[in-house]
Design an enzyme around this catalytic site. Structure first.
Site, short mmCIF file in Angstrom:
data_model
loop_
_atom_site.label_atom_id
_atom_site.label_comp_id
_atom_site.label_asym_id
_atom_site.label_seq_id
_atom_site.Cartn_x
_atom_site.Cartn_y
_atom_site.Cartn_z
N PRO A 1 6.57 -7.89 -1.93
CA PRO A 1 6.92 -6.73 -1.12
C PRO A 1 6.87 -6.96 0.39
O PRO A 1 6.02 -7.68 0.89
CB PRO A 1 5.88 -5.68 -1.54
CG PRO A 1 4.79 -6.44 -2.20
CD PRO A 1 5.42 -7.65 -2.80
N ASN A 2 7.83 -6.32 1.04
CA ASN A 2 7.96 -6.28 2.50
C ASN A 2 8.44 -7.59 3.14
O ASN A 2 8.67 -7.65 4.34
CB ASN A 2 6.64 -5.83 3.16
CG ASN A 2 6.21 -4.47 2.66
OD1 ASN A 2 6.99 -3.52 2.71
ND2 ASN A 2 5.00 -4.36 2.13
N ARG B 1 9.50 -7.07 10.86
CA ARG B 1 8.12 -6.70 10.52
C ARG B 1 7.10 -7.48 11.36
O ARG B 1 7.06 -8.71 11.30
CB ARG B 1 7.92 -7.04 9.04
CG ARG B 1 6.54 -6.88 8.53
CD ARG B 1 6.41 -7.48 7.14
NE ARG B 1 5.11 -7.18 6.60
CZ ARG B 1 4.57 -7.79 5.57
NH1 ARG B 1 5.24 -8.74 4.93
NH2 ARG B 1 3.38 -7.47 5.16
N TYR C 1 4.13 -12.36 11.87
CA TYR C 1 5.00 -13.10 10.94
C TYR C 1 6.15 -13.85 11.61
O TYR C 1 6.90 -14.55 10.94
CB TYR C 1 5.56 -12.14 9.89
CG TYR C 1 4.47 -11.51 9.05
CD1 TYR C 1 3.70 -12.30 8.18
CD2 TYR C 1 4.18 -10.15 9.12
CE1 TYR C 1 2.69 -11.75 7.42
CE2 TYR C 1 3.17 -9.59 8.35
CZ TYR C 1 2.43 -10.39 7.51
OH TYR C 1 1.42 -9.85 6.75
N ASN D 1 5.28 -16.31 -2.68
CA ASN D 1 4.53 -15.55 -1.69
C ASN D 1 4.45 -14.13 -2.26
O ASN D 1 5.41 -13.37 -2.15
CB ASN D 1 5.23 -15.54 -0.33
CG ASN D 1 4.43 -14.78 0.71
OD1 ASN D 1 3.47 -14.07 0.38
ND2 ASN D 1 4.81 -14.90 1.97
N ALA E 1 1.39 -8.54 -0.32
CA ALA E 1 0.11 -7.84 -0.51
C ALA E 1 -0.37 -7.86 -1.96
O ALA E 1 -1.58 -7.70 -2.20
CB ALA E 1 0.25 -6.40 -0.03
N GLU F 1 1.26 -21.29 -4.18
CA GLU F 1 1.18 -20.01 -3.45
C GLU F 1 1.35 -20.27 -1.95
O GLU F 1 0.72 -21.17 -1.41
CB GLU F 1 -0.18 -19.37 -3.74
CG GLU F 1 -0.40 -18.04 -3.03
CD GLU F 1 -1.74 -17.42 -3.42
OE1 GLU F 1 -2.18 -17.54 -4.59
OE2 GLU F 1 -2.37 -16.82 -2.53
N HIS G 1 1.67 -18.41 2.03
CA HIS G 1 1.58 -17.27 2.95
C HIS G 1 1.99 -17.73 4.34
O HIS G 1 1.57 -18.80 4.78
CB HIS G 1 0.15 -16.72 3.00
CG HIS G 1 -0.31 -16.25 1.66
ND1 HIS G 1 0.13 -15.07 1.11
CD2 HIS G 1 -1.10 -16.84 0.75
CE1 HIS G 1 -0.40 -14.93 -0.09
NE2 HIS G 1 -1.15 -16.00 -0.34
N ARG H 1 -7.59 -13.18 8.81
CA ARG H 1 -7.12 -11.83 9.10
C ARG H 1 -8.13 -10.81 8.55
O ARG H 1 -9.31 -11.11 8.41
CB ARG H 1 -5.71 -11.66 8.53
CG ARG H 1 -4.69 -12.61 9.19
CD ARG H 1 -3.30 -12.38 8.69
NE ARG H 1 -2.83 -11.02 8.98
CZ ARG H 1 -1.79 -10.45 8.37
NH1 ARG H 1 -1.11 -11.11 7.45
NH2 ARG H 1 -1.43 -9.23 8.68
C1 DQA Z 1 1.51 -12.49 3.43
C2 DQA Z 1 0.08 -12.05 3.72
C3 DQA Z 1 -0.26 -10.76 2.99
O1 DQA Z 1 -1.57 -10.36 3.30
C4 DQA Z 1 0.69 -9.66 3.39
O2 DQA Z 1 0.42 -8.49 2.66
C5 DQA Z 1 2.11 -10.05 3.28
C6 DQA Z 1 2.51 -11.39 3.73
C7 DQA Z 1 1.91 -13.71 4.28
O3 DQA Z 1 2.92 -14.33 3.96
O4 DQA Z 1 1.23 -14.04 5.26
O5 DQA Z 1 2.97 -9.27 2.88
O6 DQA Z 1 1.61 -12.86 2.07
#
Ligand code: DQA
Length: 145
Positions: A10-11, A18, A23, A74, A77, A98, A100, A107
């Site tokens: 998501p997102n 964003r 990011y 990835n 959240a 995985e 990020h 964080r």
């Molecule tokens: C994320 C880190 C997560 O905490 C966050 O909710 C994201 C992006 C990252 O790529 O740094 O959506 O996965």
């Protein structure tokens, strides 16, 4: 040809817009294009997806069983609380890396926990979009070893 699935939770479709301070300004489309170039160099057949929906992510992981040689994910959240995605990843016999963009460990407290990390080969965090490339390289190395 090895088949690798790149998954985004998501997102992540909002990258570029964003929270650029966290990011960066690189979009998911740019990440996809770069990975396609790297995958071609490595002789990997790449499939790329993004979803804001937990069930879609779970269904896609299930479909990867016996169809994909590896996954780079990835989970966004969902990383921090989706036992369902964790269980899906451990249900399929497919190696997973995985990724990020941000260093989740420096964080907010809630981001320090990854419920998916214990069921993957390894985690890459904090290198921005380059993390996806590192993830693909690490997965490729694992598949060749
Ligand atoms: C994320 C880190 C997560 O905490 C966050 O909710 C994201 C992006 C990252 O790529 O740094 O959506 O996965």
């Amino acid at each position: 040809m090895k088949k690798v699935l790149i998954m985004n939770g998501p997102n992540l479709n909002m990258l570029g817009i964003r929270e650029p301070g966290v990011y960066g300004t690189v979009t998911l489309q740019m990440i996809k294009q770069n990975l396609q170039v790297k995958a071609a160099e490595l002789g990997i057949d790449l499939t790329f997806m993004q979803s804001n929906h937990e069930g879609v992510i779970i269904d896609t992981i299930h479909a990867a069983h016996a169809a994909m040689d590896g996954i780079v994910i990835n989970p966004g959240a969902f990383t921090h609380y989706s036992y369902a995605i964790r269980d899906a990843l451990s249900s399929v016999d497919v190696p997973v890396v995985e990724v990020h963009l941000s260093n989740i460990h420096k964080r907010e407290e809630f981001r320090h926990t990854s419920v998916t990390a214990p069921v993957v080969i390894g985690q890459i965090a904090g290198f921005g979009p380059y993390g996806y490339e590192l993830g693909l390289l690490a997965l490729n190395q694992h598949l060749n070893s």
